[in-house]
Design a protein around this motif. Structure first.
Motif, PDB file in Angstrom:
ATOM      1  N   ALA A 106      36.336  14.803 -10.703  1.00  0.00           N
ATOM      2  CA  ALA A 106      35.877  15.799  -9.735  1.00  0.00           C
ATOM      3  C   ALA A 106      35.528  15.104  -8.418  1.00  0.00           C
ATOM      4  O   ALA A 106      35.253  13.905  -8.377  1.00  0.00           O
ATOM      5  N   THR A 107      35.540  15.872  -7.345  1.00  0.00           N
ATOM      6  CA  THR A 107      35.191  15.393  -6.017  1.00  0.00           C
ATOM      7  C   THR A 107      33.993  16.186  -5.521  1.00  0.00           C
ATOM      8  O   THR A 107      33.938  17.402  -5.705  1.00  0.00           O
ATOM      9  N   LEU A 108      33.038  15.486  -4.916  1.00  0.00           N
ATOM     10  CA  LEU A 108      31.897  16.180  -4.330  1.00  0.00           C
ATOM     11  C   LEU A 108      32.171  16.468  -2.870  1.00  0.00           C
ATOM     12  O   LEU A 108      32.660  15.609  -2.134  1.00  0.00           O
ATOM     13  N   GLY A 109      31.867  17.687  -2.456  1.00  0.00           N
ATOM     14  CA  GLY A 109      31.993  18.066  -1.058  1.00  0.00           C
ATOM     15  C   GLY A 109      30.614  18.136  -0.442  1.00  0.00           C
ATOM     16  O   GLY A 109      29.666  17.493  -0.902  1.00  0.00           O
ATOM     17  N   GLY A 151      27.141  20.322   0.848  1.00  0.00           N
ATOM     18  CA  GLY A 151      26.232  21.153   0.083  1.00  0.00           C
ATOM     19  C   GLY A 151      25.370  22.002   0.986  1.00  0.00           C
ATOM     20  O   GLY A 151      25.388  21.860   2.203  1.00  0.00           O
ATOM     21  N   THR A 173      25.786  22.461  -4.400  1.00  0.00           N
ATOM     22  CA  THR A 173      26.681  21.406  -3.952  1.00  0.00           C
ATOM     23  C   THR A 173      28.116  21.827  -4.238  1.00  0.00           C
ATOM     24  O   THR A 173      28.404  22.371  -5.303  1.00  0.00           O
ATOM     25  N   GLN A 174      29.005  21.552  -3.292  1.00  0.00           N
ATOM     26  CA  GLN A 174      30.421  21.857  -3.511  1.00  0.00           C
ATOM     27  C   GLN A 174      31.011  20.812  -4.447  1.00  0.00           C
ATOM     28  O   GLN A 174      30.861  19.614  -4.227  1.00  0.00           O
ATOM     29  N   VAL A 175      31.682  21.284  -5.478  1.00  0.00           N
ATOM     30  CA  VAL A 175      32.339  20.406  -6.439  1.00  0.00           C
ATOM     31  C   VAL A 175      33.799  20.829  -6.533  1.00  0.00           C
ATOM     32  O   VAL A 175      34.107  22.012  -6.704  1.00  0.00           O
ATOM     33  N   ARG A 212      43.092  21.298  -6.969  1.00  0.00           N
ATOM     34  CA  ARG A 212      41.641  21.074  -6.830  1.00  0.00           C
ATOM     35  C   ARG A 212      40.968  22.435  -6.714  1.00  0.00           C
ATOM     36  O   ARG A 212      41.284  23.232  -5.842  1.00  0.00           O
ATOM     37  N   TRP A 264      37.585  24.386  -6.065  1.00  0.00           N
ATOM     38  CA  TRP A 264      36.258  24.212  -5.453  1.00  0.00           C
ATOM     39  C   TRP A 264      35.319  25.334  -5.858  1.00  0.00           C
ATOM     40  O   TRP A 264      35.673  26.508  -5.843  1.00  0.00           O
ATOM     41  N   TYR A 312      30.649  26.049  -6.264  1.00  0.00           N
ATOM     42  CA  TYR A 312      29.290  25.538  -6.008  1.00  0.00           C
ATOM     43  C   TYR A 312      28.592  25.285  -7.333  1.00  0.00           C
ATOM     44  O   TYR A 312      28.699  26.063  -8.263  1.00  0.00           O
ATOM     45  N   GLU A 313      27.873  24.185  -7.378  1.00  0.00           N
ATOM     46  CA  GLU A 313      27.093  23.844  -8.568  1.00  0.00           C
ATOM     47  C   GLU A 313      25.637  23.899  -8.245  1.00  0.00           C
ATOM     48  O   GLU A 313      25.209  23.559  -7.156  1.00  0.00           O
TER      49      GLU A 313
END
Length: 144
Positions: free
Chosen positions: A53-56, A58, A63-65, A139, A141, A143-144
């Protein structure tokens, strides 16, 4: 709605199963690695495999995942060198891009955006085993 990898992966597989890939008669599989689990060998099909996974960015609320899914399309080739097979893979890849790139194609999930990331048009090791294979990443996307 759910953000779990298993739930998003299942929704992705369901959407992929609706695509019209002219000339491709294989099935799709949601699993860890792109090979037949019964024989532990490469087999024809569309394999949807989770990757890192990639974090974007927030916000205060999350947080954007970006959950990554490597999509590997494998088709028997008998080590053919004909360019027509490359054309078929290019058309199938375009169908995926049209469906998933910069879209929100998974309405049953919390995924708000999907992107296509490039991969190999043809994978030499698969060709050596009498298959043509192509890969790319979807990918997803949320929110977590």
């Amino acid at each position: 709605m759910s953000n779990t990898p298993a739930f998003i992966g299942a929704a992705l597989k369901t959407k992929i199963d609706t695509l019209t890939l002219t000339g491709f008669g294989g099935s799709s599989y949601l699993q860890k690695f792109p090979f037949n689990l019964a024989t532990l060998k490469i087999a024809e099909g569309i394999y949807i495999c989770p990757i890192t996974a990639t974090l974007g960015g927030g916000t205060n609320s999350g947080t954007q995942v970006g959950l990554g899914w490597e999509v590997v399309i494998i088709k028997g080739s008998n080590q053919s060198l004909l360019i027509a097979e490359v054309d078929a893979f290019a058309l199938w890849r375009q169908e995926f891009r049209t469906t998933f790139h910069d879209k929100k194609p998974l309405p049953t999930t919390d995924v708000y955006h999907t992107q296509i990331e490039p991969g190999s048009l043809l994978i030499p090791d698969a060709w050596k085993a009498n298959y043509d294979a192509s890969s790319f990443i979807i990918r997803c996307w949320h929110y977590e």
